[in-house]
Design an enzyme around this catalytic site. Structure first.
Site, mmCIF file in Angstrom:
data_model
loop_
_atom_site.group_PDB
_atom_site.id
_atom_site.type_symbol
_atom_site.label_atom_id
_atom_site.label_comp_id
_atom_site.label_asym_id
_atom_site.label_seq_id
_atom_site.Cartn_x
_atom_site.Cartn_y
_atom_site.Cartn_z
ATOM 1 N N SER A 209 36.327 32.467 35.851
ATOM 2 C CA SER A 209 37.730 32.158 36.456
ATOM 3 C C SER A 209 37.451 31.731 37.942
ATOM 4 C CB SER A 209 38.353 33.433 36.277
ATOM 5 O OG SER A 209 38.385 33.864 35.022
HETATM 6 N N1 SAH Z 1 36.260 37.167 33.735
HETATM 7 C C1 SAH Z 1 35.385 36.074 33.474
HETATM 8 C C2 SAH Z 1 36.127 35.191 32.600
HETATM 9 C C3 SAH Z 1 35.570 34.047 31.585
HETATM 10 S S1 SAH Z 1 36.593 33.268 30.463
HETATM 11 C C4 SAH Z 1 34.516 35.562 34.643
HETATM 12 O O1 SAH Z 1 35.160 35.332 35.602
HETATM 13 O O2 SAH Z 1 33.659 34.881 34.220
HETATM 14 C C5 SAH Z 1 37.095 34.124 29.417
HETATM 15 C C6 SAH Z 1 36.118 35.296 28.391
HETATM 16 O O3 SAH Z 1 36.843 35.600 27.466
HETATM 17 C C7 SAH Z 1 35.163 34.116 27.762
HETATM 18 O O4 SAH Z 1 33.792 34.435 28.054
HETATM 19 C C8 SAH Z 1 35.574 34.149 26.091
HETATM 20 O O5 SAH Z 1 34.264 34.465 25.529
HETATM 21 C C9 SAH Z 1 36.083 35.889 26.221
HETATM 22 N N2 SAH Z 1 37.023 36.097 25.185
HETATM 23 C C10 SAH Z 1 38.027 35.241 24.642
HETATM 24 N N3 SAH Z 1 38.624 35.881 23.776
HETATM 25 C C11 SAH Z 1 38.191 37.106 23.439
HETATM 26 C C12 SAH Z 1 38.140 38.184 22.565
HETATM 27 N N4 SAH Z 1 39.185 38.334 21.678
HETATM 28 N N5 SAH Z 1 37.606 39.284 23.067
HETATM 29 C C13 SAH Z 1 36.661 39.341 24.190
HETATM 30 N N6 SAH Z 1 36.284 38.442 24.767
HETATM 31 C C14 SAH Z 1 37.089 37.048 24.596
#
Ligand code: SAH
Length: 232
Positions: free
Chosen positions: A81
């Site tokens: 993010s």
């Molecule tokens: N907080 C993370 C954001 C990653 S992007 C960072 O800063 O690196 C969002 C993440 O949510 C992705 O890794 C994706 O695989 C995960 N995601 C999406 N839908 C999800 C779900 N239903 N349950 C768990 N994780 C999920």
């Protein structure tokens, strides 16, 4: 919590915690100035983001861009993010008082997890893509952040057997506010989550009070979509 790591380094573990050049203290300070200029005011959040080595949460080839206020690719069509989003969600989470037990949906790189782990007592974080979770686990361990429990699961299904969270942060955009998540909130707790499809997303806060749930829109948001099911 990160100070612990200095011991690790002296005992021979080589982690580039302080960085150099494009990951140096001065480069990081520019990011903090930008967050301040964008309205982030909570000094606890700014201090933790100043100390947290974001360049260790992306591939080495992208490390030189780690202190720009942009989302960065982490593979599997996912992104780390944008720092502003991490700061803003964390600031909102802490605004109503101290948070003890916090749930994150979407561990991804583990960067938001690492920021939270330095500000609240216990973080639970759920990720649906196993290889991302494994990398995040290594990073969090190497930084000495041990008040974190990671789980490979679909966060929309909830965390069976758990609940009573003071705070829940969703780092992927849901199409609506999932009751599976609001059900896990303690009284006085809040859920912060991007809601909406495509580019039409809003950051939403849902508070659980004795009277029920209160929902408000905070500002526009830009996140990857929350998806169902798990990937091994
Ligand atoms: N907080 C993370 C954001 C990653 S992007 C960072 O800063 O690196 C969002 C993440 O949510 C992705 O890794 C994706 O695989 C995960 N995601 C999406 N839908 C999800 C779900 N239903 N349950 C768990 N994780 C999920």
């Amino acid at each position: 919590a990160l100070s612990k790591n200095k011991d690790d380094m002296s005992s021979g573990l080589s982690i580039d915690l302080h960085g150099s050049g494009m990951t140096s203290a001065r480069t990081r300070e520019r990011l903090i100035s930008r967050l301040l200029a964008q309205g982030i005011r909570d000094t606890r959040v700014l201090d933790v983001m100043r100390q947290t080595p974001r360049h260790l949460f992306v591939d080495e080839a992208l490390a030189h861009r780690a202190y720009e206020d942009i989302a960065l690719p982490i593979g599997h069509s996912q992104t780390l993010s944008q720092p502003y989003s991490v700061a803003r969600m964390t600031e909102i989470l802490l605004a109503d008082g101290p948070r003890r037990k916090v749930l994150e949906i979407g561990t991804g790189s583990g960067y938001q997890t690492a920021v939270l782990a330095q500000l609240v007592a216990m973080v639970h974080s759920v990720e649906r893509i196993k290889p991302l979770q494994e990398k995040a686990r290594e990073r969090l361990n190497s930084l000495g952040l041990h008040n974190v429990r990671l789980r490979h699961a679909d966060g929309l299904v909830g965390w069976p057997g758990e609940g009573g969270y003071d705070g829940i942060i969703g780092t992927a955009a849901a199409l609506g506010v999932p009751t599976t998540l609001t059900d896990l909130l303690a009284i006085g707790g809040c859920l912060i989550l991007p809601v909406g499809a495509g580019q039409q997303q809003s950051l939403v806060r849902v508070r659980r009070t004795h009277e029920g749930l209160q929902q408000e829109v905070i500002e526009p948001a830009h996140f990857v979509p929350m998806l169902g099911g798990v990937i091994h």
